[in-house]
Scaffold this active site. Structure first.
Site, PDB file in Angstrom:
ATOM      1  CE1 TYR A   1     -24.634  12.742  -0.309  1.00 52.59           C
ATOM      2  CE2 TYR A   1     -22.332  12.112  -0.556  1.00 52.59           C
ATOM      3  CZ  TYR A   1     -23.675  11.852  -0.759  1.00 52.59           C
ATOM      4  OH  TYR A   1     -24.057  10.727  -1.426  1.00 52.59           O
ATOM      5  CG  LEU A   2     -19.833  18.430   3.788  1.00 55.12           C
ATOM      6  CD1 LEU A   2     -18.438  18.450   4.368  1.00 55.12           C
ATOM      7  CD2 LEU A   2     -20.876  18.228   4.883  1.00 55.12           C
TER       8      LEU A   2
END
EC number: 5.6.2.1
Length: 510
Positions: free
Chosen positions: A468-469
């Site tokens: 997600y990052l």
DNA sequence: GGTACGACTTAGAAGTCATGGA
DNA sequence: TCCATGACTTCTAAGTCGTACC
């Protein structure tokens, strides 16, 4: 004579152990007098022999065990070299999961209706190979054949088969470090960055839609609000009886939500409690806007616990709508966007260039943690958590004692220096000073470690870091604050994010 | 519009390995 | 040197989402 000696020894069974024991007990003399032939010289020889024997045993152990390990390692390496790679577009690429899944009992996660069913052995006849026409692919074992060998360059998988529990297809694909996965990953974050540009407009619109005349639009707007604000998953329908009962946003039911006009001094509180992906519990009490609250009351009217909260909505409708707002926009893009933007904000907020490296890393982990909490990435507390925490605390206490002792020594050295006023005592002061500094640094490191670990007890950081990052945020942060990238990403992660490490400078903004 | 299916990403747990302190 | 521990790797289940078909 030597025979006599041997016999005598045998008879008395005065072993080395006994010698040793006697010696330890101070009975050496006693022993000596009892066995006249057992002189000190002889004893030394025996001792030598014993050591030799011990050495030999060790060598034998090494001869047996070390090559055994080496053999396994070599064999694994050979298998990896033979089956772990493929050539795609003239590049040799690592394959992700190249070992076939062995047969066994299916467990599943949560309360799975198919738990305990036998997972069949996969045979060559189940396997479809996908490769280019002119390529060399592994041959089926002697006397068997593959189900099919096809040449489909529209998909990325190399091998597939149908598993017998759900009847779904399983694949062998490339490793995350591969070009094809890296490009896809990069694309994903670019889509999220495009969302960043228009997210305020989308928010304005869904707020507007809360007042729509049409129920389906209101439901869509409230669901989207949840997805945006709470980072919920889309929530596809699942076939009942085939899988564990879990839900996401669009599949929330009446039983998963409670409304409190007032709670703990807050207005319009929504209490969400449902099993999410992998049957991980999502539990949250969140204060929402009045209009959302009123809409939820409306959606709940005349419904039973098992009824859908959003009865006029599903993921397909929602994603069609999102597609109209932005090319490539789907529900999951909000998760990616909100995760990455949160990391960036938190890093800005928490870190200062004056901090030392351990402090910076603690801040990074805290920013990472904020994202993991948002995305509800949980883990079972490690089995050894309490114990290891206790051990760490002991270490800290010891270090504290060490520090105060070192401080005392420093003080004494200073006093000496004052009275003696010579070079030697001056030097001693410097040394003691350095010792104090070193120990207090060590103590600080330990304390930081303890805080970090405590805060991390039930939270899994890996999933958000990996999925997600936007890695460019982390790379830029590292460059800007002089933190080595190895402190943030391990070797595998660096391989996966090679694209980001290569292209990012310290000014990158998500 | 509903459904089944296929391809791909995301997920936590289990298994394995490396390291550092006793 | 050995062992405990935590880090890393592997495993595979469980999601998302697009598309084909009716």
């Amino acid at each position: 004579d030597s025979h006599k000696h041997k016999d005598k020894h045998k008879e008395r069974e005065h072993s080395h152990k006994e010698h040793k024991r006697d010696k330890e007990r101070g009975n050496w003399k006693n022993c000596h007098s009892e066995h006249k032939s057992c002189s000190e010289k002889k004893h030394r020889e025996k001792e030598k022999e014993r050591l030799k024997h011990k050495e030999k045993q060790k060598e034998e152990k090494v001869d047996l065990i070390v090559p055994y390990h080496r053999k396994i390692k070599e064999e694994n390496e050979r298998i990896l070299q033979e089956y772990g790679y493929c050539v795609m577009d003239n590049h040799r690429e690592r394959i992700g999961n190249f070992r076939i899944e062995p047969p066994g009992l299916f467990r599943g996660r949560g309360d799975h209706p198919k738990m305990g069913k036998l997972k069949r052995r996969i045979r060559p006849e189940d396997i479809i190979i996908n490769c280019s026409k002119d390529s060399v692919h592994p041959k089926a074992p002697p006397g068997t054949r593959w189900k099919e060998v096809r040449h489909d360059n529209k998909v990325t998988w190399l091998v597939s088969w149908t598993e017998n529990i759900q009847g779904s297809i399983k694949y062998i694909m490339l490793n995350p470090s591969s070009r094809i996965k890296g490009e896809k990953d990069w694309q994903k974050y670019e889509t999220a960055r495009r969302l960043k540009k228009i997210v305020e407009r989308i928010r304005a619109q869904y707020r507007e839609d809360w007042r729509s005349k049409e129920m389906r639009i209101r439901q869509r707007a409230v669901a989207l609000y949840f997805i945006d604000k709470l980072a919920l998953r889309a929530g596809n329908e699942k076939d009942e009886g085939e899988t564990a009962d879990t839900v996401g946003c669009c599949s929330l039911r009446v039983e998963h939500i409670r409304l409190h006009p007032q709670l703990d001094g807050q207005d319009y509180v929504v209490e969400l409690d449902f099993p999410g992906k992998d049957s991980i519990r999502y539990y949250n009490k969140v204060s929402v806007e009045k209009r959302v609250f009123k809409n939820l009351q409306l959606f709940l009217e005349n419904k039973q616990a098992k009824d859908d909260l959003f009865d006029r909505l599903n993921t397909s409708i929602l994603n069609k709508h999102l597609q109209e707002l932005m090319d490539g926009l789907t529900a999951k893009v909000f998760r990616t966007y909100n995760a990455s933007i949160t990391l960036q904000q938190q890093l800005k907020e928490l870190t200062s260039s004056d901090d030392n490296i351990p402090e910076k890393i603690l801040s990074y982990n805290r920013a990472n943690r904020a994202v993991a909490v948002l995305c509800n990435h949980q883990r079972a507390p490690p089995k050894t958590f309490e114990k290891s925490m206790h051990n760490l605390q002991t270490k800290i206490d010891e270090k504290k004692k060490q520090l105060s002792a070192a401080k005392k020594e420093l003080k004494a050295a200073k006093a000496d220096a004052k009275t003696l006023r010579d070079e030697k005592s001056k030097k001693a002061v410097e040394t003691k000073k350095k010792a104090v500094q070193r120990i207090s640094e060590q103590l600080m490191k330990l304390e930081v470690q303890a805080t970090d670990r405590e805060e991390n007890k039930q939270i899994a950081l890996g999933t958000s870091k990996l999925n997600y990052l936007d890695p460019r945020i982390s790379v830029a942060w590292c460059k800007k604050l002089g933190v080595p990238i190895e402190k943030i990403y391990n070797k595998t992660q660096r391989e996966k994010f090679a694209w980001a490490i290569d292209m990012t400078d310290e000014d990158f903004e998500f």
